[in-house]
Design a protein around this motif. Sequence first.
Motif, PDB file in Angstrom:
ATOM      1  N   MET A   1       0.834  -1.505   0.039  1.00  0.00           N
ATOM      2  CA  MET A   1      -0.498  -0.106   0.453  1.00  0.00           C
ATOM      3  C   MET A   1       0.873   1.045   0.170  1.00  0.00           C
ATOM      4  O   MET A   1       1.632   1.545   0.503  1.00  0.00           O
ATOM      5  CB  MET A   1      -0.811   0.162   1.162  1.00  0.00           C
ATOM      6  N   LYS A   2       0.680   2.315  -0.711  1.00  0.00           N
ATOM      7  CA  LYS A   2       1.597   3.089  -1.181  1.00  0.00           C
ATOM      8  C   LYS A   2      -0.179   4.249  -1.057  1.00  0.00           C
ATOM      9  O   LYS A   2      -0.745   5.146  -1.958  1.00  0.00           O
ATOM     10  CB  LYS A   2       1.584   3.657  -2.524  1.00  0.00           C
ATOM     11  N   ILE A   3       0.066   4.881  -0.173  1.00  0.00           N
ATOM     12  CA  ILE A   3      -0.963   5.996   0.346  1.00  0.00           C
ATOM     13  C   ILE A   3      -0.436   7.434   0.421  1.00  0.00           C
ATOM     14  O   ILE A   3       0.858   8.041   0.923  1.00  0.00           O
ATOM     15  CB  ILE A   3      -1.391   6.069   1.893  1.00  0.00           C
ATOM     16  N   LEU A   4      -1.324   8.520  -0.185  1.00  0.00           N
ATOM     17  CA  LEU A   4      -1.146  10.000   0.304  1.00  0.00           C
ATOM     18  C   LEU A   4      -2.468  10.725   1.016  1.00  0.00           C
ATOM     19  O   LEU A   4      -3.394  10.592   1.184  1.00  0.00           O
ATOM     20  CB  LEU A   4      -1.595  10.682  -1.147  1.00  0.00           C
ATOM     21  N   LEU A   5      -2.299  11.623   1.699  1.00  0.00           N
ATOM     22  CA  LEU A   5      -2.771  12.236   2.753  1.00  0.00           C
ATOM     23  C   LEU A   5      -2.751  13.772   2.357  1.00  0.00           C
ATOM     24  O   LEU A   5      -1.685  14.239   2.774  1.00  0.00           O
ATOM     25  CB  LEU A   5      -2.535  12.139   4.352  1.00  0.00           C
ATOM     26  N   LEU A   6      -3.453  14.079   2.192  1.00  0.00           N
ATOM     27  CA  LEU A   6      -4.229  15.047   1.727  1.00  0.00           C
ATOM     28  C   LEU A   6      -4.930  16.103   2.624  1.00  0.00           C
ATOM     29  O   LEU A   6      -5.508  15.042   3.243  1.00  0.00           O
ATOM     30  CB  LEU A   6      -4.982  15.301   0.276  1.00  0.00           C
ATOM     31  N   GLY A   7      -4.545  17.521   2.264  1.00  0.00           N
ATOM     32  CA  GLY A   7      -5.546  18.558   3.257  1.00  0.00           C
ATOM     33  C   GLY A   7      -4.631  19.198   3.483  1.00  0.00           C
ATOM     34  O   GLY A   7      -3.812  19.372   4.154  1.00  0.00           O
ATOM     35  N   PRO A   8      -5.736  20.876   4.210  1.00  0.00           N
ATOM     36  CA  PRO A   8      -4.863  22.109   4.343  1.00  0.00           C
ATOM     37  C   PRO A   8      -4.238  21.157   5.763  1.00  0.00           C
ATOM     38  O   PRO A   8      -4.410  20.572   6.959  1.00  0.00           O
ATOM     39  CB  PRO A   8      -6.773  22.989   4.700  1.00  0.00           C
ATOM     40  N   PRO A   9      -2.642  22.596   6.294  1.00  0.00           N
ATOM     41  CA  PRO A   9      -2.301  22.410   6.947  1.00  0.00           C
ATOM     42  C   PRO A   9      -3.012  22.620   8.126  1.00  0.00           C
ATOM     43  O   PRO A   9      -4.390  23.178   8.053  1.00  0.00           O
ATOM     44  CB  PRO A   9      -1.714  23.704   7.176  1.00  0.00           C
ATOM     45  N   GLY A  10      -3.012  21.430   9.203  1.00  0.00           N
ATOM     46  CA  GLY A  10      -4.099  21.819  10.943  1.00  0.00           C
ATOM     47  C   GLY A  10      -4.873  20.663  10.456  1.00  0.00           C
ATOM     48  O   GLY A  10      -5.867  20.708  12.025  1.00  0.00           O
ATOM     49  N   ALA A  11      -5.841  19.738   9.470  1.00  0.00           N
ATOM     50  CA  ALA A  11      -6.068  18.949   9.465  1.00  0.00           C
ATOM     51  C   ALA A  11      -6.209  17.707  10.431  1.00  0.00           C
ATOM     52  O   ALA A  11      -6.898  16.557  10.034  1.00  0.00           O
ATOM     53  CB  ALA A  11      -6.765  17.757   7.305  1.00  0.00           C
ATOM     54  N   GLY A  12      -5.023  17.088  10.160  1.00  0.00           N
ATOM     55  CA  GLY A  12      -4.420  16.519  11.171  1.00  0.00           C
ATOM     56  C   GLY A  12      -3.479  15.458  10.704  1.00  0.00           C
ATOM     57  O   GLY A  12      -3.599  13.818  10.526  1.00  0.00           O
ATOM     58  N   ARG A  13      -3.329  15.674   8.631  1.00  0.00           N
ATOM     59  CA  ARG A  13      -2.137  15.031   7.950  1.00  0.00           C
ATOM     60  C   ARG A  13      -1.222  14.112   9.140  1.00  0.00           C
ATOM     61  O   ARG A  13      -0.917  12.687   9.090  1.00  0.00           O
ATOM     62  CB  ARG A  13      -1.674  15.284   7.393  1.00  0.00           C
ATOM     63  N   SER A  14      -0.746  14.889   9.498  1.00  0.00           N
ATOM     64  CA  SER A  14       0.745  13.770  10.281  1.00  0.00           C
ATOM     65  C   SER A  14       0.177  13.069  11.472  1.00  0.00           C
ATOM     66  O   SER A  14       0.943  12.213  11.855  1.00  0.00           O
ATOM     67  CB  SER A  14       0.981  14.819  11.063  1.00  0.00           C
ATOM     68  N   THR A  15      -0.623  13.259  12.560  1.00  0.00           N
ATOM     69  CA  THR A  15      -1.421  12.963  13.700  1.00  0.00           C
ATOM     70  C   THR A  15      -1.544  11.795  12.679  1.00  0.00           C
ATOM     71  O   THR A  15      -1.532  10.153  13.259  1.00  0.00           O
ATOM     72  CB  THR A  15      -2.735  13.249  13.992  1.00  0.00           C
ATOM     73  N   GLN A  16      -2.341  11.699  11.805  1.00  0.00           N
ATOM     74  CA  GLN A  16      -2.929  10.543  11.322  1.00  0.00           C
ATOM     75  C   GLN A  16      -1.649   9.735  10.678  1.00  0.00           C
ATOM     76  O   GLN A  16      -2.727   8.428  11.095  1.00  0.00           O
ATOM     77  CB  GLN A  16      -3.796  10.796   9.670  1.00  0.00           C
ATOM     78  N   ALA A  17      -0.935  10.364   9.637  1.00  0.00           N
ATOM     79  CA  ALA A  17      -0.199   9.290   9.267  1.00  0.00           C
ATOM     80  C   ALA A  17       1.034   8.673  10.689  1.00  0.00           C
ATOM     81  O   ALA A  17       0.943   6.829   9.876  1.00  0.00           O
ATOM     82  CB  ALA A  17       1.347  10.288   8.649  1.00  0.00           C
ATOM     83  N   GLN A  18       0.737   9.672  11.741  1.00  0.00           N
ATOM     84  CA  GLN A  18       1.606   8.431  13.198  1.00  0.00           C
ATOM     85  C   GLN A  18       0.962   7.542  12.914  1.00  0.00           C
ATOM     86  O   GLN A  18       0.799   6.266  13.385  1.00  0.00           O
ATOM     87  CB  GLN A  18       1.946   9.771  13.650  1.00  0.00           C
ATOM     88  N   ARG A  19      -0.504   7.726  13.627  1.00  0.00           N
ATOM     89  CA  ARG A  19      -1.406   6.551  13.518  1.00  0.00           C
ATOM     90  C   ARG A  19      -0.999   5.586  12.605  1.00  0.00           C
ATOM     91  O   ARG A  19      -1.468   4.074  12.900  1.00  0.00           O
ATOM     92  CB  ARG A  19      -2.713   7.105  13.518  1.00  0.00           C
ATOM     93  N   LEU A  20      -1.290   5.705  11.461  1.00  0.00           N
ATOM     94  CA  LEU A  20      -0.925   4.909  10.744  1.00  0.00           C
ATOM     95  C   LEU A  20       0.399   3.877  10.458  1.00  0.00           C
ATOM     96  O   LEU A  20       0.177   2.307  10.412  1.00  0.00           O
ATOM     97  CB  LEU A  20      -1.511   5.239   9.123  1.00  0.00           C
TER      98      LEU A  20
END
Length: 214
Positions: A1-20
Motif C-alpha cells: 500500500m502506498k498512500i497519500l494524505l491530502l488536506g489543509p494545514p491543521g487537518a491532522g495529516r501528521s497525526t493520522q500518518a503517525q497513527r497509521l
Amino acid sequence: MKILLLGPPGAGRSTQAQRLSEKLNYLPISTGDMIRAQMIAGTELGRRIESYYGRGELVPDEAILELVLPNLEPSGRWVLDGFPRTEAQARALDAALERRGIGLSRAILLEAPDEDVISRVVGRRYSLTTGRVYHVEQDPPPDFKARQDEGPFMQREDDTEDAIRRQLEIYHREASILTGYYEGKGILATVDARKTIPEVTESILEALQTPRKS
Ligand code: AMP
C-alpha cells in the motif's frame, strides 16, 4: 500500500500518518518534517528554503522532489504527508513511481473548514523533548510537575495566523486540481477531519478497505 494524505494545514495529516504507522506499520514520510530537519541542520538546501517556509509559502518543487523522491521504497508501505501539493509534484511523483514499477493505492483527503484549522494551528505546540504535538485548549501540554513530557513546549515558526492564512490561500488554489487529478485515477477518498482523532483514523481505515473506482 502506498498512500497519500491530502488536506489543509491543521487537518491532522501528521497525526493520522503517525497513527497509521503505529497501527499498520506504514512509514510516514512528511515533507514538512524533512524541510524542518534541513533547516535545523543548516544544510545548503535548508538555507535555500527557509524564507519560503517561514512565510507559509510553498517551497519550490525541485527542492521538494530532491528531498522526497529518493525515500520512496518500491517494496515498502508508506504514507506521504504533505506531498504532493502542486500538480507538477503529483506528475513528478507518478513518473518516479512508474519508473520503479509501482502505483499509488489511495489518496485520502482530510477535509475541514478554514476556521477550524486556523484555531487548531494557532493553538498548536510541540515538545522539544518528545516531538509530541499538543493544543493549548483541546490537548494542553502536561503540567511540568507531571513529568510525562518535560517540554519545553514550542510553537512552530509557521504556526502564526498570518502564515496559516497564506498557506490556506495557496492550499485552496491547488487543492481542487490535485483532488481532481486523483479522482480521475479512481483513488480519491474523502474523510471528515472535524471528527475526533480515533474516528478519523477509523474512516481512513475504512477507505483503505473500499475497492478503488476504476
Ligand atoms: P506541513 O508540515 O506539511 O504543514 O508543511 C509546512 C510547510 O513546509 C509548508 O507551508 C511549506 O512551506 C513547506 N512544504 C511542506 N511540504 C511541501 C510541499 N510538498 N511542497 C512545497 N512546500 C512544502
